[in-house]
Design an enzyme around this catalytic site. Structure first.
Site, PDB file in Angstrom:
ATOM      1  N   ASN A   1      19.866   5.662   7.374  1.00 44.09           N
ATOM      2  CA  ASN A   1      19.687   6.226   5.832  1.00 44.09           C
ATOM      3  C   ASN A   1      21.178   7.198   5.833  1.00 44.09           C
ATOM      4  O   ASN A   1      21.879   6.651   5.028  1.00 44.09           O
ATOM      5  CB  ASN A   1      18.606   7.344   5.800  1.00 44.09           C
ATOM      6  CG  ASN A   1      18.049   7.926   4.486  1.00 44.09           C
ATOM      7  OD1 ASN A   1      18.931   7.593   3.637  1.00 44.09           O
ATOM      8  ND2 ASN A   1      17.029   8.138   4.243  1.00 44.09           N
ATOM      9  N   ASP A   2      21.144   8.135   6.300  1.00 49.50           N
ATOM     10  CA  ASP A   2      22.507   9.016   6.067  1.00 49.50           C
ATOM     11  C   ASP A   2      23.817   8.340   6.496  1.00 49.50           C
ATOM     12  O   ASP A   2      24.827   8.431   5.586  1.00 49.50           O
ATOM     13  CB  ASP A   2      22.616  10.300   7.100  1.00 49.50           C
ATOM     14  CG  ASP A   2      21.411  11.264   6.512  1.00 49.50           C
ATOM     15  OD1 ASP A   2      20.769  11.203   5.329  1.00 49.50           O
ATOM     16  OD2 ASP A   2      20.724  11.754   7.426  1.00 49.50           O
TER      17      ASP A   2
END
Length: 464
Positions: A393-394
């Site tokens: 994600n990040d």
């Protein structure tokens, strides 16, 4: 055992520890590195026991607690899932720091037992060593506890800040130096206990302002702190093995922290001082509920990948949670049979810990020559037909390059959005560990696959 013989075996154990670090630098040699480390530690423990004169009944107590502690550690290590490895490491670091504090306390209260002099007349060098060991150990303990709570989700991963925080840290840091100096002059027990208590407080204050996105670097730095604490106590105990081991852990942890800071575009000195990660957690990107997303299924994903010439797999924490690495390997084997070129792109801190994804892929027997770090593969996304993001994600969020208000701004991310098509496997549109929305979800070339990572990958295999 004679001192010279003990020193020789400690030197051998030190060499084995160096070989262990060298082995752990690559997944291909990591098992061998572990074996070297186990051998070095076994030699160190045995020589330490054999070097003690007139052990008496104390040997029984040491052996009992060694067995209890070893059993607990082995039980935890066998039961812990790979997804919980970061907080396990933080927890173990806290115990190393606490052990250093306890040894320092014992040496201060009973200096004659360690050949350091008498109460009120302890050797100056020994006082300095035990003071540093106790202080760094206390900082490591309390800081690691906070890191553990944040990683475990018991405590919010958001930065905790207040007015004058850095000034207070500065005053407490100077206070620790002054207390060590005054302790060497007065050898007062009140000063010693004040030093320990203030150091515990500093450990908390150093870690609470650090946000979730930067916790991997915190783990690495606390690892370094625990090593220096052990080295300081090693000088107090005049134990060569402890000095060597502590110095190796401390220096390697500091080097790894520097490499990670450079890779995440963070300031190394800000890490040490705890004055970082306190950025605003609110991104300027729009509310995710106001943006449309393209929703796909396993058949859509299989069609895109089967007709692609190149696919890049981007594994992340979601893959670790779902234990999808074996299903992923099966999917890749199917794609290769169709003549598709497949590579793996690994971000340095994917999975919240350096090497996390490499270990999981190694479990699934993924060839090492197909796994590439960020710097090696980032330019390939522009020529890639499909990027299959499985739980990351990040580390794929384009906001890191465009939003100065984002807590991950400036952190190098994988340029997944440059691929012709992006298949993003995720359970929902929930934010990543940094607590911010991922702009990649809403790009025109992104197809969201809402499902458990393992289940979705298995369905894609069937469709292929």
């Amino acid at each position: 055992m004679t001192p010279n013989l003990s020193a020789l075996f400690y030197l051998i154990s030190g060499i084995l520890f160096i070989l262990a670090l060298r082995g752990l630098s690559s997944p291909e040699t990591s098992r061998q590195g572990n074996y070297f480390g186990i051998a070095g530690m076994t030699i160190s423990i045995l020589i330490t026991f054999l070097s003690v004169d007139n052990f008496g009944t104390g040997f029984i107590y040491v052996l009992v607690f060694l067995l209890i502690g070893g059993s607990i550690g082995a039980f935890i290590a066998f039961r812990i899932p790979m997804t919980a490895m970061p907080e396990l490491v933080a927890g173990f670091h806290s115990l190393v720091g606490l052990a250093a504090v306890f040894v320092a306390i014992a040496a201060f209260l009973k200096p004659e037992a360690f050949n350091l002099g008498n109460i009120g007349n302890i050797k100056l060098a020994s006082l300095i060593e035990m003071s540093l060991g106790a202080s760094i150990g206390a900082i490591t303990f309390s800081g690691s506890i906070i890191a553990f709570l944040k990683l475990r989700g018991i405590m919010s991963g958001a930065p905790i800040t207040f007015k004058g925080q850095h000034l207070i840290n500065l005053i407490l840091g100077v206070g620790i130096i002054f207390l060590i100096y005054y302790l060497c002059i007065s050898q007062s027990s009140n000063v010693f206990w004040s030093l320990v208590i203030i150091s515990f407080l500093v450990g908390v204050l150093l870690i609470i302002p650090i946000g979730g996105a930067d916790m991997p670097v915190v783990i690495s730095m606390l690892n370094s702190y625990s090593g220096w604490a052990a080295a300081g106590i090693g000088f107090t105990l005049e134990n060569t093995a402890l000095i060597i081991t502590g110095a190796l852990v401390g220096s390697s942890g500091a080097i790894l922290s520097y490499i990670m800071c450079k890779g995440m575009n963070r300031s190394f000195f800000n890490v040490i001082l705890g004055g970082w990660g306190a950025t605003d957690q609110t991104s300027t990107s729009q509310n995710k509920e106001q943006k449309p997303v393209k929703n796909g299924n396993a058949d859509d994903a299989a069609f895109l990948m089967k007709n692609a010439s190149s696919v890049i797999i981007v594994p992340g924490y979601g893959m670790a949670v779902a234990q999808a690495q074996h299903a992923l390997r099966e999917m890749v084997d199917s794609l290769k049979k169709n003549g598709v070129k497949v590579s793996y792109a690994i971000h340095p801190v994917a999975g919240r810990m350096p090497g996390h994804m490499n270990v999981l892929l190694a479990e699934a027997n993924v060839p090492y020559d197909e796994v590439f770090e960020l710097d090696e593969i980032n330019n390939d996304f522009a020529n890639c037909d499909v990027a299959y993001v499985i739980g990351a994600n990040d580390v794929t969020n384009p906001v890191a390059k465009s939003d100065p208000q984002s807590p991950i701004y400036g952190m190098p991310v994988l340029d997944v959005e440059k691929s012709k098509s992006v298949l993003f496997v995720k359970r929902s549109l929930s934010p990543g560990y940094a607590g911010i929305d991922n702009d990649l979800f809403y790009r025109d070339n992104t197809l969201m696959l809402f499902a458990d990572a393992k289940k979705m990958t298995e369905e894609i295999v069937k469709s292929l």
